[in-house]
Design a protein around this motif. Sequence first.
Motif, short mmCIF file in Angstrom:
data_model
loop_
_atom_site.label_atom_id
_atom_site.label_comp_id
_atom_site.label_asym_id
_atom_site.label_seq_id
_atom_site.Cartn_x
_atom_site.Cartn_y
_atom_site.Cartn_z
N ASP A 15 0.83 -1.21 0.00
CA ASP A 15 0.00 0.00 0.00
C ASP A 15 0.87 1.26 0.00
N GLY A 16 1.93 1.24 0.81
CA GLY A 16 2.81 2.40 0.87
C GLY A 16 3.53 2.66 -0.43
N ALA A 17 3.92 1.59 -1.11
CA ALA A 17 4.59 1.74 -2.40
C ALA A 17 3.66 2.37 -3.43
N GLU A 18 2.42 1.91 -3.46
CA GLU A 18 1.46 2.48 -4.40
C GLU A 18 1.24 3.96 -4.10
N GLN A 19 1.09 4.30 -2.84
CA GLN A 19 0.85 5.70 -2.46
C GLN A 19 2.04 6.59 -2.81
N ALA A 20 3.25 6.01 -2.77
CA ALA A 20 4.45 6.80 -3.08
C ALA A 20 4.75 6.85 -4.57
N GLY A 21 4.00 6.11 -5.38
CA GLY A 21 4.19 6.17 -6.82
C GLY A 21 5.21 5.20 -7.37
N LEU A 22 5.67 4.24 -6.54
CA LEU A 22 6.57 3.23 -7.07
C LEU A 22 5.78 2.26 -7.95
N LYS A 23 6.47 1.61 -8.87
CA LYS A 23 5.76 0.84 -9.89
C LYS A 23 6.06 -0.65 -9.89
N ARG A 24 7.18 -1.08 -9.29
CA ARG A 24 7.59 -2.48 -9.45
C ARG A 24 7.98 -3.10 -8.12
N MET A 25 7.70 -4.41 -7.99
CA MET A 25 8.04 -5.11 -6.76
C MET A 25 8.36 -6.57 -7.04
N LEU A 26 9.42 -7.05 -6.37
CA LEU A 26 9.78 -8.45 -6.39
C LEU A 26 9.57 -8.99 -4.98
N LEU A 27 8.69 -9.97 -4.85
CA LEU A 27 8.34 -10.53 -3.55
C LEU A 27 8.81 -11.97 -3.47
N VAL A 28 9.55 -12.29 -2.41
CA VAL A 28 10.01 -13.66 -2.18
C VAL A 28 9.13 -14.29 -1.10
N THR A 29 8.47 -15.39 -1.45
CA THR A 29 7.62 -16.09 -0.48
C THR A 29 8.20 -17.48 -0.24
N SER A 30 7.47 -18.52 -0.55
CA SER A 30 8.03 -19.86 -0.38
C SER A 30 7.23 -20.88 -1.18
N LEU A 31 7.89 -21.98 -1.50
CA LEU A 31 7.20 -23.08 -2.13
C LEU A 31 6.08 -23.55 -1.21
N GLY A 32 4.94 -23.82 -1.77
CA GLY A 32 3.77 -24.17 -0.98
C GLY A 32 2.74 -23.07 -0.93
N CYS A 33 3.15 -21.86 -1.31
CA CYS A 33 2.19 -20.76 -1.35
C CYS A 33 1.25 -20.91 -2.54
N GLY A 34 0.09 -20.27 -2.42
CA GLY A 34 -0.87 -20.28 -3.52
C GLY A 34 -1.27 -21.69 -3.93
N ASP A 35 -1.15 -21.98 -5.23
CA ASP A 35 -1.56 -23.29 -5.72
C ASP A 35 -0.56 -24.38 -5.37
N GLY A 36 0.53 -24.02 -4.69
CA GLY A 36 1.48 -25.03 -4.25
C GLY A 36 1.11 -25.67 -2.92
N TRP A 37 0.03 -25.21 -2.29
CA TRP A 37 -0.37 -25.72 -0.97
C TRP A 37 -0.51 -27.25 -0.93
N PRO A 38 -1.09 -27.90 -1.95
CA PRO A 38 -1.24 -29.35 -1.88
C PRO A 38 0.09 -30.11 -1.83
N LEU A 39 1.19 -29.45 -2.20
CA LEU A 39 2.50 -30.11 -2.15
C LEU A 39 2.94 -30.42 -0.73
N LEU A 40 2.50 -29.60 0.21
CA LEU A 40 2.99 -29.71 1.57
C LEU A 40 2.39 -30.91 2.28
N SER A 41 3.23 -31.61 3.03
CA SER A 41 2.76 -32.74 3.82
C SER A 41 1.98 -32.25 5.02
N ALA A 42 1.26 -33.16 5.65
CA ALA A 42 0.51 -32.80 6.85
C ALA A 42 1.47 -32.28 7.93
N ARG A 43 2.66 -32.88 8.02
CA ARG A 43 3.65 -32.43 9.00
C ARG A 43 4.11 -31.01 8.71
N ALA A 44 4.36 -30.71 7.42
CA ALA A 44 4.79 -29.37 7.03
C ALA A 44 3.70 -28.34 7.31
#
Length: 210
Positions: free
Chosen positions: A91-120
């Motif tokens: 939100d702050g980036a948009e308000q300041a007029g910046l245009k680009r972002m690289l976000l590092v998350t992790s495997l298993g996010c989004g549609d990768g959720w089914p990959l994770l074991s019950a333990r994970a």
Amino acid sequence: MTPWLLFGAGSGVGACLLQRALACNQPVVLVLRDSEQARQWREQGVTVVEGDACEPAVVAAACQAAGPEAIIVSTLGGGSVNYLGHRTLIDGAEQAGLKRMLLVTSLGCGDGWPLLSARAKAAFGLAVREKSLAECWLQSSSLDYAIVRPGGLLDVVATHNGQLTQGPATLGLISRQDVAFALEKLLLQPVFGNQIYNLIDPDLEMPAVR
């Protein structure tokens, strides 16, 4: 050169990316909560905004210091920053007029959720779900983005065999240094094009589960 506005450069992948930036004389602005780290980098001539990245005022000051042409890079993780902190950042980036972002998350996010074991899922599923929310917030923003989902992170020497892929993910490992190399390559692109990448080193083997 386009400046990088780095959130998370105090440790882990972010610290590895900072070292790559310094080696290439890449202009950077750091956001650091640790006052001693901030002092040390300032003494080396690096622009540092000191404070908590979850605070809107800190994000606003960082965006102003970096300028509207800067690319935001976040390797932040842990606690409330996984979602709410990134929401503040985006939100702050948009308000300041910046245009680009690289976000590092992790495997298993989004549609990768089914990959994770019950333990994970029991061990770190909450963090993965919150990072998935951060991805959604970025995807619905006005920013041109790239999202990178690395596999299990290792503190080993770079193999230079990290592979960015798209589509269905597979579980795997990768060194933090190789994640930084992959991010550096992406940051040289003139446009991200709103893409999501998986990132593993296929030559690193998953440990056997006993």
